[in-house]
Structures are given as C-alpha cells and as structure tokens.
Design a protein around this motif. Structure first.
Motif, PDB file in Angstrom:
ATOM      1  N   ASP A 264       0.815  -1.222   0.000  1.00 30.70           N
ATOM      2  CA  ASP A 264       0.000   0.000   0.000  1.00 30.70           C
ATOM      3  C   ASP A 264       0.846   1.267   0.000  1.00 30.70           C
ATOM      4  O   ASP A 264       0.389   2.328  -0.428  1.00 30.70           O
TER       5      ASP A 264
ATOM      6  N   GLY B 226      -5.362  -6.298  -4.469  1.00 26.99           N
ATOM      7  CA  GLY B 226      -5.926  -7.613  -4.158  1.00 26.99           C
ATOM      8  C   GLY B 226      -5.942  -8.598  -5.312  1.00 26.99           C
ATOM      9  O   GLY B 226      -5.044  -8.627  -6.156  1.00 26.99           O
ATOM     10  N   GLN B 250      -8.355  -3.266   0.261  1.00 24.80           N
ATOM     11  CA  GLN B 250      -7.672  -3.501   1.535  1.00 24.80           C
ATOM     12  C   GLN B 250      -7.806  -2.371   2.540  1.00 24.80           C
ATOM     13  O   GLN B 250      -7.219  -2.423   3.612  1.00 24.80           O
ATOM     14  N   ALA B 253      -9.050  -3.572   5.927  1.00 21.62           N
ATOM     15  CA  ALA B 253      -8.433  -4.780   6.483  1.00 21.62           C
ATOM     16  C   ALA B 253      -7.976  -4.549   7.913  1.00 21.62           C
ATOM     17  O   ALA B 253      -7.519  -3.465   8.272  1.00 21.62           O
ATOM     18  N   VAL B 257      -2.068  -7.216   5.002  1.00 20.43           N
ATOM     19  CA  VAL B 257      -2.496  -7.710   3.696  1.00 20.43           C
ATOM     20  C   VAL B 257      -1.253  -7.979   2.837  1.00 20.43           C
ATOM     21  O   VAL B 257      -0.445  -7.077   2.632  1.00 20.43           O
TER      22      VAL B 257
END
Lengths: 337, 337
Positions: A264, B226, B250, B253, B257
C-alpha cells in the motif's frame, strides 16, 4: 596455434540443478571462418545465471541452445584470422559466442571490446559483458538517483550490487549496502566506498536502515524481494524508486510467495517499482561501455572477479552461480588477452 | 441576497466512521471580502474521500481542519462581489473553499472555472474538480497508453474509473472495465463506449480477462489491489504499466495484507507499477481542464453525478463515500450556477 579445439556441447536439458551429464567436452577440428566472419581464440568466458535458462526449453528471450549444439556463452576472445573488414588479427572482441577454445564470430555476434587503457582486459570484460550495463541502466534509468539522495542496494557485494553502489557514489549519493557477512560489509565500505553496510543476517534490518539512512530512502535497488523489500518500503521517501533487478529470495520457493505486505505504500508514498532485464538495453551498450571503462580507468569503479582456470572447469564452475558459492563476477580464464 | 449564511463547522475529530456530532450547521453573518479577495455564493460542493482525512489530525498533505473552523471542501461558486481584478461579479470560480453558502475566495484559493460552453457547470465542475484530473494524469502520465493497446480499469463505473475508460478510448485503446453489477457493465459499454465489461462478482475474472483481452494487457489502471491485481499481473504484456490510483480492496483490512502473489512478474515482464495522488499534479491542472472540457463539449466524455440537494444534506451525504452507497461522483447542489 594448436590444431585441435575443445567444445562444450549441450547433451540434455537440465531438470533442477545442472548435473555433469548435461554438457560434454569434445575434441574437434578448429573451424574455418567464411566470408564476413572471423575466427577468434577464447580468452574469457562469462558465466551468468541466464546460462541455465539457455539450457532449458522454457519460453525465453532467445532460442534455447539445441541439443548437441555448442553451449552458448558471453565471451571475450582474440581474433586469429578475419574475412571481414570489421576485425583484424589481434583485435579483442566480445559478445555472444560459445564455450569453445576457437570459434567463429561476425559483426552480428561480437564487437570490439574497445579501448580499455591500463585496465586489464579480464576486468574490463568482466564488468562490461553483462553486469556493468545491468547496474548502469537499471540504476540510472529506473532509479534516476540524484546527488544527495540515499540509495540502498541489496546483494551489495554481488556482481551487480557492488557496481550499483559504486555508480551511485559516483553520482553523489549516500549509499548503503545490504550483504550477508561482516567480511563483505567491510569490503564494500573500505574498498568500494559505500557509506554504510548492513549485515542482514546478524542485524535488525529495520533499525539498521533507520540508522544508516537518516533522510529516508530515495532509491532501493532490489535484487532480492521478500522481507528486505518490505522493510525498505517502510522507509522509502515520497516519490521513491525501486528498480527490480532480481528476486533471489523467492527463486527456490515451492509455495506461492506473497508480494510485499507494505504494498500500500506504493500508493501512499507515490513510489515507482519497475522490473529490468538488460536485453531491453542491448542497443545502448556502447553508452554504458564508455561510461564504465571511463570510471574504471579513473580507479572509481572496481570489479571483483571469481576466476575459474581453464575451459575444462566451466561445467563445475557454472554450478556455483546457483549455490551462491561464487564471490564476485564468475568467469573462466582460458588464455589471457 | 439573503443576509444570513449557513456554515458547517468541525466540532470534533471522527474516530472510525463519521458521526453526526462531528460537524454542526450554524447560522452566521455573511463575511465581507477584504482587499484582494472576493465573496462568492456556493453553487456546488464536491464530496471526496479526502474529506475524511482533513477532519482528522493524521499526518497529511495539508493542515487538518482546525476544531470549530468551517469544514474545508472543493467548491464551485458564483462571485457576488470582488475586490480583486482577477474576478468580477458573475464569474464562476472553483477551488478550495468551505462548506458554507457564502465564503471568501482569493486567487490563492480559487480560479475561474473557464469556458464550458454547452456543458452544464455542475457536470464540468463534477469532472474537473478532482476526479477528472486524477483520471487524466494517472492514466496518461503513468499508464502512457498507446493507440491499439489494451487498457483494463477496475471500479470502472466509479467516479475516476469511468473517466479513465473513456479517456483510454479517446486515445485509441481497446478498453475493458471491471465492475460489480450487470447494470454497471451495461452502462460502461452501452453509454460510455467501453469495448467490454467484466462483472467481477459473478464472472471468473481470469477467464473473462483472457477472453476480453486477446492481445494481453498493456495498462492496468488499478483502483483496488488484491485478487484482481493478481489476475491482471498474469496477463500483462512485456513492459506493461500499472498506475496505482487506489487499493480499496484492503482499506478496511484489520490484518496485514500481502502484496500480489504474482509480484515476480514485475521483473519477468519488466512491468512498471507507480502510485499516484493528484496533489503532485496541482500545477498542471489547466492542462487537464482544457482537455477534459474539450472532450465534454464534443460529447466524448460523460460524467455521472450523484447529487445531494441542499447544503443541509452534506453531512449525511459525505458518509456515503465510505459505505459505497454513491453511484457516480458525489456532490451537493446548493444553487445552480
């Protein structure tokens, strides 16, 4: 000039590790160059990870070596006889050739090594054949390091990594290398001029990165993937670059390997990750050659070679690439240029 | 002109979801513009995911909104009174303002919306405020789509995704969108001109991508991360580009992840993945505005707005961004321009 030639021929395709029956060394006649070709004597044979790919019939970027054909290699040789104006006897050429004492070249397969000055040909070839241009283009084109930025490189004592760090230093960067022994850490800092080294096997990588990269990381030259990539991601600056040159942490995995858990941060920190294979830069080799030789002549770029003596040792030597036994760029010396 | 003003003020910082006590709507006097300022009446208020960030005191790209200060927003308004030569009464301006009927602007905070011709101002503003420039720069600068290439976009019926697909079509690409309902699939193909749509909830994504992208994927515009990212990675062509604009799969989450399991293909296929936030392109807004308005005037770029009526609905409306209830670009209409 001897009238016999030794040629390594591919006898079968390896399954898993390279075994002794994959190649055989034959005694053959010295070939005769045709029109537009030259005959050259092998000086040095570069051994590279891609050799394993060429032996197999997996989908690849060149044709696989045919069964019973001479094994393909990146070579450096001295021209013995030439039927092309491009080369004359005594010229040092390098390019794509085969694992053989004597072989035929043409301007389509080899080129002049160029002016290396006081740099020994073996060092020049070791650096210029494959690893130097890889380090040069992957770091500079994808990483785009700017003076004062921080560059981190993994496998920093490896054939590519040690050049990456030195080129980054030449570009005015703060350079930190990760490697797997204290001896290698000392080599890259004391001999090669890295600003700091991290022994990833004995140190806490996150803490060591924070300490050695107080301004964060601008370029992470990734040769390994895995946990080190994840730690570097966390410390990357906004707009950081991650040239992906190798992922050796996962080459032997037998289960699916997840990507980095800090994926991310690519978004949050607007990072760029880009894969690199030297093939895409073949037409720009002269640019890299000129720069690399220039730095070597100035003593600013040092190579470390792992030299195996004699063409007959090539099969045993190439195995070291896949077990990590080599220290530095792996080569075979047949006859000094 | 009414002599009272309604102003939404931030009363506390949200923890988790935005609750009703985070903002309050106050009746206040209309402010008076100072030298170099103008007073404008709010036409439309853009509601965007970043609103939630501005409400909190997390590390961010602008100062958080101060407690008890007017809530910050991206706004479009009509100039009522001007003490600066940059604007005159009747001009339509847009930029950074607040959630209030009447507010003060200056050339540092707002600019002329520009010539929109027959395009309704609400559509122009809805597209130009944030989502249009995001789609424009993220696709064109990072994705660099070439005519004839295949572009895949996720959240293709979303505010950014639907523009990305249309811009890719304008650039001559084969465009495939992934979205979550058959109705949205029909909308992006029949109304917006996508070449194909995939309902990722009901179709096998790998098979559907293979079928709709027979020449592989050159650009995957990623809004989700994802599993869809993983499937796209497998079908990316050599030198493919993945602009990373969002990772909504995500965001909620609670466990770490993992990144994509096909991360190795970044190396093997020499892919580029790069994160994007529109902030980095603020100085190039005029370029995007001109192009986007031009396409809208030509009828080649359609927007879909989700309009909430009345400034008093802003607090309830903004919540929809975080529950996925909105369909299209979320806005509040206060008074048509």
């Amino acid at each position: 000039m001897s009238d016999t030639n030794r040629v390594w021929r591919l006898r079968k395709r390896p399954v898993g590790e390279i075994t002794d029956d994959v190649l055989s060394l034959e005694q053959e006649a010295i070939p005769e160059p045709g029109e537009g070709e030259c005959l050259f004597r092998l000086n040095y044979l570069s051994l590279d990870p891609t050799n394993r790919i060429w032996m197999s019939d997996m989908e690849q970027y060149m044709e696989p070596v045919a069964i019973n054909a001479p094994m393909r290699g990146v070579v450096c040789g001295t021209v013995i006889k030439s039927n092309t104006p491009e080369f004359k006897a005594g010229d040092i050429v390098s390019g794509i050739g085969s694992w053989a004492d004597y072989q035929i070249g043409s301007p389509a397969t080899v080129g002049l090594l160029g002016e290396v000055g006081d740099v020994p040909v073996i060092d020049a070839f070791g650096t210029l054949a494959l690893v130097g241009p890889t380090a040069y283009f992957c770091l500079l084109e994808i990483g785009d390091p700017q003076p004062g930025e921080t560059v981190v490189v993994s496998t920093a004592a490896g054939a590519v990594g040690c050049l990456v760090g030195q080129i980054a230093k030449i570009k005015g960067c703060h350079v930190v290398g990760l490697t797997g022994s204290d001896e290698k850490c000392q080599w890259i800092t004391r001999e090669l001029g890295f600003d700091a080294a991290i022994n990833y096997k004995t140190e806490n990588v996150a803490e060591a990165l924070a300490k050695t990269c107080p301004n964060g990381i601008d370029v992470y030259f990734d040769n390994v993937g895995g946990k080190i990539l994840d730690e570097c991601l966390k410390q990357m600056n906004l707009h950081g670059r991650i040239p992906t040159c190798g992922l050796i942490s996962q080459y032997n995995a037998t289960e699916p390997v997840p990507g980095p858990y800090n994926y991310d941060l690519i978004l949050m920190h607007r990072l760029k990750i880009q894969g690199f294979i030297i093939l895409d830069y073949m037409d720009r080799y002269p640019e890299a050659t000129e720069a690399l030789i220039g730095w070597m002549k100035e003593g600013r770029l040092k190579a470390r070679l792992d030299v195996s003596e004699g063409l007959e040792t090539a099969l045993q030597a190439v195995k070291k690439l896949y077990t990590g036994e080599n220290t530095g760029k792996l080569m075979v010396r047949v006859k000094d240029a």
